[in-house]
Scaffold this active site. Structure first.
Site, PDB file in Angstrom:
ATOM      1  CB  THR A  82     114.422  94.651  75.612  1.00  0.00           C
ATOM      2  OG1 THR A  82     113.904  95.908  75.177  1.00  0.00           O
ATOM      3  CG2 THR A  82     115.939  94.714  75.615  1.00  0.00           C
ATOM      4  CG  ASN A 166     109.991 102.330  67.152  1.00  0.00           C
ATOM      5  OD1 ASN A 166     110.581 101.704  66.270  1.00  0.00           O
ATOM      6  ND2 ASN A 166     110.612 103.201  67.929  1.00  0.00           N
ATOM      7  CD  GLN A 196     104.854 100.377  68.443  1.00  0.00           C
ATOM      8  OE1 GLN A 196     103.653 100.624  68.438  1.00  0.00           O
ATOM      9  NE2 GLN A 196     105.655 100.805  69.408  1.00  0.00           N
ATOM     10  CB  SER A 216     106.537  94.813  74.669  1.00  0.00           C
ATOM     11  OG  SER A 216     106.950  95.250  75.933  1.00  0.00           O
ATOM     12  N   GLY A 217     103.825  93.771  76.461  1.00  0.00           N
ATOM     13  CA  GLY A 217     102.482  94.083  76.935  1.00  0.00           C
ATOM     14  C   GLY A 217     102.193  95.557  77.081  1.00  0.00           C
ATOM     15  CG  HIS A 218     105.271  98.704  77.893  1.00  0.00           C
ATOM     16  ND1 HIS A 218     105.538  99.994  77.482  1.00  0.00           N
ATOM     17  CD2 HIS A 218     106.329  97.960  77.491  1.00  0.00           C
ATOM     18  CE1 HIS A 218     106.707 100.029  76.869  1.00  0.00           C
ATOM     19  NE2 HIS A 218     107.204  98.802  76.856  1.00  0.00           N
ATOM     20  CB  THR A 254     109.188  82.735  90.254  1.00  0.00           C
ATOM     21  OG1 THR A 254     109.971  81.851  91.058  1.00  0.00           O
ATOM     22  CG2 THR A 254     107.732  82.635  90.640  1.00  0.00           C
ATOM     23  CB  CYS A 345     115.986 119.479  71.651  1.00  0.00           C
ATOM     24  SG  CYS A 345     114.367 118.716  71.806  1.00  0.00           S
TER      25      CYS A 345
END
Length: 703
Positions: A82, A166, A196, A216-218, A254, A345
């Protein structure tokens, strides 16, 4: 208080939501822990501790360049994709301010992650860029419209596309895109969301004209809060974060060294040639085929929402005709299979905008499920997932949410009043189990298929389909009556569905009713009376013997809220069932309309004490999950347990309000949302020792 280290994954959890996030691989977690404990220096410091940290930062950047093929250009560490998207958009739009002739468009793929159009709109507004956002259409396969790009890109200030979607896993052909874009606008800033694609596609960014590529790492077994951004040499750049000069002045602050160490470990895995950790493409295709075969066996009406030949093998997006995504999500979650919904939903929440952009039917957009695994997923996980998918589908069949040749008839336990909801509107089923008879009150079109399935599954004889306001012959209620009433409805009925023969039926009126009733309809041994014509109220008794006096146990009041009128129809314990229920009251009593109804307060206790309640035999656990959830994941507790979905809560109140008014009760569901509703309703109706489990089964200890 439950601390983070006390929260544990559920036993034998099968995680198939890797497009949302992934677990952190032990090797990567070890790198993070080591750096946090032992290499804690600031990379900007000139002493040895700082130099050690600087080495990790620089070497990670070197490996990252190798992984994504970025021999040239910048590779900047960020907090995630992001931030990378924001930086790219800001850089491109700031550069567009220098052009003498303003551009007309900001182009983005119609199936892009929402972070992209929202970033474009945000920075366009802040920078006062006159260009207008314009979505690039996609075809039914989710592939971008090249002709549209060719027509509009010359007059665009930026174009944003993605490598892999995604939601669907659809891959864009970046080589073809490049030819179309650069053939019509050689200098336009081009961002490609590569989140992705990492670990699923070979990337050679320096050999392309892509200007910005966020990662993105996650999304690939790293921790959250770390990512990186590729910026092509010569591409416009404006720092998003300034003040400190880190990352060669391109991104101040940092550096997140533990996160960067995680990327180092991830890049090492990606560069390995022995493929011990990440599987080959052929293996992932085999995994996908196993899962798809199990899904199709479990759900015969399954429709795949993307073409496999255009998608990465780690994503399956599907819909099951006639089964809402919420029902599949809940039963999968109860079976400890983690997937995600590709849609909403409820009509109050947007559907799957990705499937809408692809032009798929409404029911597919509203019922989509996304199942996604990662390149490190094991064969054992896939095998176990296939078995649990079948278990979950079996539970849905037993709940009559899937109709098959052989249904195990768990829903034959239904007896009495069932409340179905869509948003804030309520539909009621009056069921007599022994007689296999049913009446429907205020049907909703969104629930028609569910009601049809229940009738077909249980072979109910439908006595009437009624409304609390007149309806036309073409209304959903009339059409549902046509479908269901072959089993027993009188074909001659009036504008609210009341059978003419019921008007002629002679039953003694209910004891409490002071107004004349217009006939009586028998549903098994239950009596249903009508009061009024144009906006009738229906009064229902519990089962009684022939000739016995009836009491008004339930009243279906439609949108009637006149306490003076209702007081002539009911007694103080009658459960009033409205058509519209904005506040999720479920049911209320006449005293609540006149503010004379005393009620109990919820027992407010800490989570630890709630869990201790569950260890006491005298406690009653009201499991408000749907019965298919309860079936695939029964609770193993010393406390007594009863399964009462919200659909049956009104009948439970009527049956047990005197038995359990002082009994310790803990309401429980999957997340704590439904149980909070149930606990509030029970306390209003005089159950005075009620709590609910905060966090639901998600935080329930498995001791």
């Amino acid at each position: 208080m439950v601390t983070p280290v006390q929260i544990r994954p559920k036993t034998a959890e099968i995680y198939l939501d890797c497009n949302a996030t992934t677990p952190v691989l032990p090797r990567i977690a070890n790198a993070v822990e080591h750096v946090m404990a032992h290499v804690f220096g600031n990379p900007s410091s000139s002493h040895i501790t700082g130099l050690q940290a600087r080495y990790i930062l620089d070497d990670t950047r070197r490996l990252g360049r190798e992984v994504v093929g970025a021999g040239q250009g910048h590779l900047i560490f960020t907090s995630g994709a992001t931030e990378g998207i924001q930086t790219a958009v800001l850089s491109a739009l700031q550069a567009s301010q220098q052009e003498s002739q303003p551009k007309r468009w900001l182009l983005y793929g119609a199936t892009e992650h929402k972070a992209v159009p929202q970033a474009l709109e945000h920075w366009r507004t802040i920078l006062d860029v006159p260009a207008e956002l314009k979505a690039i259409p996609v075809d039914a396969n989710g592939l971008l419209d090249y002709d549209f790009i060719a027509e509009h890109v010359a007059d665009a200030a930026m174009i944003c596309t993605m490598a892999v979607n995604n939601e669907t896993g659809v891959q864009q052909n970046l080589e073809t895109l490049e030819r179309v874009i650069r053939g019509n606008n050689p200098t336009i800033p081009w961002m490609v969301d590569c989140v992705q694609a990492l670990g699923k596609q070979a990337l050679r960014l320096s050999s392309t004209s892509i200007d910005y590529a966020p990662f993105s790492g996650h999304k690939l077994y790293g921790p959250k809060g770390i990512g990186f951004l590729y910026v092509r040499s010569g591409a416009a750049f404006t720092p998003l974060i300034i003040g400190g000069g880190q990352e060669q002045g391109l991104r101040s602050g940092t550096e997140n060294l533990p996160g960067i160490a995680a990327l180092h470990a991830l890049f090492e895995v990606l560069l390995e040639t022995d493929e011990k950790t990440f599987h080959q493409h052929a293996v992932l295709v085999n995994y996908r085929d196993q899962l798809l075969a199990a899904l199709r066996e479990a759900f015969p009406t399954l429709e795949l929402n993307h073409a496999l030949e255009h998608s990465v093998p780690t994503t399956l997006n599907f819909s099951v005709r006639g089964v809402p995504s919420r029902d599949i999500m809940d039963v999968f979650d109860a079976a400890n299979i983690r997937v995600s919904s590709g849609s909403a939903c409820s009509s109050k929440v947007p559907r799957s905008f990705v499937l809408d952009a692809m032009g798929l039917e409404d029911w597919r957009s509203q019922s989509a499920i996304r199942l996604s695994f990662g390149p490190a997923t094991s064969a054992e996980t896939i095998t176990s997932a296939c078995e649990r998918i079948k278990d979950a589908a079996r539970a849905l069949r037993q709940s009559c949410l899937l109709v098959a040749d052989t249904n195990e008839d768990i829903d034959s336990e239904l007896d009495g009043l069932v409340q179905l909801r869509f948003d804030n509107q309520c539909c009621y089923l009056v069921i007599d189990r022994s007689a296999r008879e049913m009446a429907v009150i205020d049907p909703l079109p969104e629930l028609a298929e569910r009601i049809e399935k229940l009738v077909a599954c249980q072979h109910y004889r439908v006595k009437a389909v009624l409304t609390t306001a007149p309806h036309a012959a073409s209304s959903p209620a009339a059409m549902l009556a046509q479908l269901l009433c072959a089993s027993g409805c009188d074909a001659a009925r009036d504008a609210v569905g009341w059978p003419f023969h019921a008007t002629l039926m002679t039953c003694s009126p209910p004891v409490e009713c002071e107004l004349p009733v217009e006939g009586c309809l028998l549903v098994g041994n239950r009596r249903l009376y009508r009061v009024g014509s144009r906006q009738p109220t229906y009064l229902l008794s519990s089962p009684i013997a022939p000739g016995a006096k009836a009491h008004v146990d339930f009243a279906f009041i439609g949108e009637q809220a006149n306490a003076e009128l209702l007081s002539k129809l009911v007694h103080e314990q009658t459960l009033l069932c409205p058509y519209a229920d904005e506040d999720f009251a479920v049911a209320f009593r006449i005293g609540e309309l006149t503010q004379q109804q005393p009620c109990c307060e919820l027992v407010d206790i800490a989570l630890e004490e709630q869990q201790s309640w569950l260890q006491r035999p005298e406690t009653l656990v009201v499991d408000v999950r749907e019965q298919q959830e309860h079936q695939v994941n029964p609770l193993n507790l010393p406390a007594a347990i009863v399964n009462v979905p919200l659909t049956r809560l009104t009948q439970f109140i009527y049956d047990h309000r005197h038995d359990y008014e002082q009994r310790p009760i803990v309401c429980l569901c999957r997340s704590g949302h439904r149980s909070a509703v149930a606990a509030q309703v029970l306390s209003r109706h005089g159950f005075c020792q009620v709590s609910h489990l905060t966090g639901g089964t998600a935080l329930l200890s498995e001791q």
